[in-house]
Design an enzyme around this catalytic site. Structure first.
Site, PDB file in Angstrom:
ATOM      1  N   ASN B   4       0.783  -1.629   0.076  1.00  0.00           N
ATOM      2  CA  ASN B   4      -0.344  -0.128   0.101  1.00  0.00           C
ATOM      3  C   ASN B   4       0.928   1.200  -0.026  1.00  0.00           C
ATOM      4  O   ASN B   4       2.169   1.467  -0.722  1.00  0.00           O
ATOM      5  CB  ASN B   4      -0.709   0.176   1.384  1.00  0.00           C
ATOM      6  CG  ASN B   4      -2.465  -0.167   1.033  1.00  0.00           C
ATOM      7  OD1 ASN B   4      -2.696   0.706   0.146  1.00  0.00           O
ATOM      8  ND2 ASN B   4      -3.318  -0.822   1.351  1.00  0.00           N
ATOM      9  N   ASP B  53      -2.973   1.556   6.054  1.00  0.00           N
ATOM     10  CA  ASP B  53      -2.772   1.929   4.469  1.00  0.00           C
ATOM     11  C   ASP B  53      -1.896   2.949   4.074  1.00  0.00           C
ATOM     12  O   ASP B  53      -0.499   2.616   4.110  1.00  0.00           O
ATOM     13  CB  ASP B  53      -4.843   2.607   4.317  1.00  0.00           C
ATOM     14  CG  ASP B  53      -4.998   1.948   2.713  1.00  0.00           C
ATOM     15  OD1 ASP B  53      -3.889   1.848   2.297  1.00  0.00           O
ATOM     16  OD2 ASP B  53      -6.150   2.303   2.962  1.00  0.00           O
TER      17      ASP B  53
END
Lengths: 142, 143
Positions: B4, B53
């Protein structure tokens, strides 16, 4: 710390990759599942939403205008008018591989520049980064 | 494993790479060659905190990371210790980026739940707040 403010626009299904565009003074982001890109003023007003030609994953701005986008099925250059040009990626398997977030760095002193995207295989326990370093070319670094 | 967010320290010597399943890794980064050194686990997370994330770096070298599932954004010091937790109005913040005047505003994207749980009233909205520190400017491709 100031209070968190909610933008007034409609919700995304999977909002990602917020980026501040210093040229326009607008915040831009994508919705991966709705395959759209959005932009607004910093207070969330004047929302503009456009469809994208494929499932986006992330993007970085280009010095010459427009952006380079990592798509789940490859990479593309996209200009301000929305014209999109796919970038050939050597040895890229669209069935099993996909890109995710991306970023670009440019050494302030050396002038060296590197573009990195996080990179996934759909069905394997593998993570990685892929790099473009001119004039070296593509290199999988992890 | 899910690759990510990525980012660099202000002095360009460390590359941060987020694997949403394992945590955030830090690599020595050579800006001259683009080569990276051996990774170290910079930040590992508890399941209750959500999964890391998208991330952004501030001028003090701290890492701001969205934690979908945990309803928060964390500020991590350069040693990987949580320095600050910012609760979001949704459980599902996905990514962050600095912007606005002097890059003093942190923008937050979010999503609707993908795990079958009930949707909250603010899931999928975009948020902004002033965290009290400015961000490092993002670079442009091909500059």
């Amino acid at each position: 710390m100031a209070e968190m403010r909610r933008f007034p626009g409609p919700p995304d299904r999977l909002g990602e990759s917020p980026r501040w565009n210093p040229d326009t003074g607008r915040i831009e982001w994508i919705d991966i599942l709705d395959e759209t890109e959005s932009s607004s003023k910093s207070d969330g007003s004047d929302l503009v939403r456009k469809a994208l030609p494929g499932e986006p994953a992330g993007f970085a701005y280009r010095a010459t205008g427009g952006r380079v986008m990592s798509l789940h099925h490859g990479l593309a250059l996209r200009d301000e008018s929305g014209k999109t040009q796919q970038i050939p990626v050597p040895n890229f398997d669209v069935e099993s591989e996909w890109f995710n977030d991306c970023a670009w760095i440019h050494g302030a002193v050396s002038g060296s520049a590197h573009w990195l995207s996080t990179f996934n295989l759909r069905s394997a326990h593998f993570i990685g980064l892929i790099r473009i370093s001119r004039p070296i070319g593509w290199m999988r670094v992890l | 494993m899910i690759a990510n967010g990525i980012g660099w320290s202000p002095d360009e010597t460390i590359l941060y790479f987020c694997d949403s399943r394992q945590g955030i890794f830090a690599y020595p980064y050579d800006i001259e060659t683009g080569s990276i050194g051996p990774r170290r686990l910079f930040f590992s997370f508890a399941e209750a905190d959500g999964h890391p994330d998208g991330l952004a770096i501030d001028v003090e070298g701290c890492v701001w990371v969205a934690m979908p599932g945990g309803g928060q954004i964390l500020r991590l010091k350069p040693d990987g210790i949580i320095e600050q937790r910012v609760t979001t109005p949704t459980r599902w913040p996905t990514s962050v980026s600095f912007g606005g005047a002097d890059l003093a505003t942190l923008f937050v994207t979010t999503m609707k739940p993908l795990d079958g749980t009930a949707e909250g009233p603010y899931d999928g909205a975009v948020f902004a707040f002033e965290p009290g520190v400015s961000g490092v400017p993002m670079f442009r491709f091909g500059r």
